[in-house]
Motif scaffolding. Structure first.
Motif, PDB file in Angstrom:
ATOM      1  N   ASP A 113       0.872  -1.187   0.000  1.00  0.00           N
ATOM      2  CA  ASP A 113       0.000   0.000   0.000  1.00  0.00           C
ATOM      3  C   ASP A 113       0.909   1.237   0.000  1.00  0.00           C
ATOM      4  O   ASP A 113       0.873   2.075   0.882  1.00  0.00           O
ATOM      5  N   ASP A 119       7.357   3.474   3.513  1.00  0.00           N
ATOM      6  CA  ASP A 119       8.174   2.310   3.838  1.00  0.00           C
ATOM      7  C   ASP A 119       7.928   1.140   2.887  1.00  0.00           C
ATOM      8  O   ASP A 119       8.816   0.316   2.665  1.00  0.00           O
ATOM      9  N   ASP A 120       6.728   1.070   2.286  1.00  0.00           N
ATOM     10  CA  ASP A 120       6.515   0.088   1.215  1.00  0.00           C
ATOM     11  C   ASP A 120       7.482   0.393   0.067  1.00  0.00           C
ATOM     12  O   ASP A 120       8.050  -0.513  -0.541  1.00  0.00           O
ATOM     13  N   ASN A 144      -2.354   2.764   3.217  1.00  0.00           N
ATOM     14  CA  ASN A 144      -1.736   4.067   3.533  1.00  0.00           C
ATOM     15  C   ASN A 144      -2.357   5.177   2.684  1.00  0.00           C
ATOM     16  O   ASN A 144      -2.440   6.331   3.106  1.00  0.00           O
ATOM     17  N   LEU A 188       2.657  -6.440   2.719  1.00  0.00           N
ATOM     18  CA  LEU A 188       3.176  -5.323   3.520  1.00  0.00           C
ATOM     19  C   LEU A 188       2.082  -4.292   3.782  1.00  0.00           C
ATOM     20  O   LEU A 188       2.370  -3.102   3.975  1.00  0.00           O
ATOM     21  N   ASN A 231      -1.959  -2.410   9.627  1.00  0.00           N
ATOM     22  CA  ASN A 231      -2.362  -3.312   8.542  1.00  0.00           C
ATOM     23  C   ASN A 231      -3.479  -4.261   8.980  1.00  0.00           C
ATOM     24  O   ASN A 231      -4.367  -4.597   8.197  1.00  0.00           O
TER      25      ASN A 231
HETATM   26 CA    CA Z   1       2.701  -0.922   4.103  1.00  0.00          CA
END
Ligand code: CA
Ligand code: RIB
Length: 329
Positions: free
Chosen positions: A13, A17-18, A42, A130, A172
């Protein structure tokens, strides 16, 4: 003896950080990044697709198929985290948009096809979610045969001890608790091993101002500069001297599993609690009598829960990969 790169699929998403995770998976020679599926989390799913294409193209990996998946959770209304990731979900850097277009398939269809192909080649993928687990729950319940093409699931989510979205729950899982419960139940049904890379380790691999500056100095609108600018954004947005590589730690765990300390523990997802909905209830009791007298009994799902990590080593792995110091793809 050279080891074969590990076939990996990410579900993202994207998010700051993804993006760090995508850069590592796209560039590290030990990873064979097969596909990326996108889900709302996100940021709204169309922003996630745009951001994911941008990051992969910046890393020179426009060859990796990217597909749009679930816009919203199975039951909950969508939540976004612009306060953490910026208005555009990618640090509001004004980075040039990608020319690449997404795969025309729905993300669940892309995941299905990639896992089936992996099964056919006898090279099952490591599935690395993630983000909220909506796509993964839909995949496993709609196409259970894909289990033959999945060697393990290493997901970023949950926690044994803390929360971030609420006092109880990690983002998440909190975003789509039903999807998390379904994913874990289906993985257990299908015999797919699961590792939970949760908040107990998520914040430990961090990058400081100097390392971010070294990455930015590479310039050229390349992956190193992008990674450095994302770390600068996060450090400035959240305050403090360092920024976590977050989701990228789960990809580090695929590459360098030896420094991740895990315990195989029973786990349930709270779906009903007023203040605890979305909590991953990790059962760390070591007195069997407790369970014998527990009306709930032992949770049927057991997961390898990450409880410790060499954060410095993972952060170094990420920085060195972006600086091109870790071999070449
Ligand atoms: Ca993520
Ligand atoms: O709680 C952290 C998780 O929520 C990370 O995956 C981050 O990208 C956000 O999605």
């Amino acid at each position: 003896m050279t080891t074969e790169p590990i076939p990996v699929v990410l579900d993202v998403d994207t998010g700051v950080d993804d993006a760090c995770a995508l850069l590592l998976a796209a560039l590290h020679p030990a990873v064979d990044l097969r596909a990326v599926s996108c889900v709302g989390g996100n940021a709204p799913v169309d922003d996630v697709v745009r951001n994911t294409l941008l990051v992969l193209e910046t890393a020179g990996r426009a060859d990796v198929p990217v597909a749009r998946g679930a816009e919203r959770p199975l039951l909950e209304p969508p939540l976004h985290a612009r306060h953490v990731h910026g208005e555009d979900g990618l640090g509001d850097l004004g980075w040039p948009a990608a020319e690449t277009t997404p795969d025309p398939r729905h993300a669940v269809e892309l995941l299905r096809d990639v896992c089936r192909a992996a099964a056919g080649e006898s090279r099952p993928v490591t599935l690395v979610p993630l983000a909220p687990l909506t796509n993964i729950a839909l995949l496993l319940r709609t196409h259970p045969d894909v289990a033959a093409g999945i060697s393990e699931i290493v997901f970023m989510g949950g926690a044994a001890h803390v929360g971030n979205a609420t006092a109880s729950a990690e983002f998440n899982i909190f975003h789509d608790p039903e999807a998390a419960a379904i994913t874990l139940d289906a993985a257990a049904d299908l015999g797919i091993p699961v590792t939970m890379y949760g908040l107990d380790v998520f914040y430990q691999p961090v990058v400081g101002k100097a390392e971010a500056a070294e990455l930015v100095a590479v310039g050229g609108r390349g992956p190193a500069e992008l990674g450095g600018r994302l770390m600068d954004f996060q450090r400035q947005r959240l305050g403090g001297e360092v920024a976590t590589i977050g989701d990228a730690g789960a990809v580090c765990a695929v590459i360098d599993r030896g420094v991740l300390r895990t315990e195989t523990l029973p786990l349930r997802v709270e779906l009903a609690g007023t203040w605890s909905r979305g909590r991953t209830i990790v059962d760390r009791r070591d007195w069997s009598g407790a369970i014998k007298h527990d009306p709930h009994g032992e949770a049927p799902v057991r997961v390898d829960v990450a409880l410790g990590v060499d954060g410095e080593r993972y952060a170094r792995l990420w920085v060195d990969t972006l600086l091109g110091r870790v071999g070449t793809r």
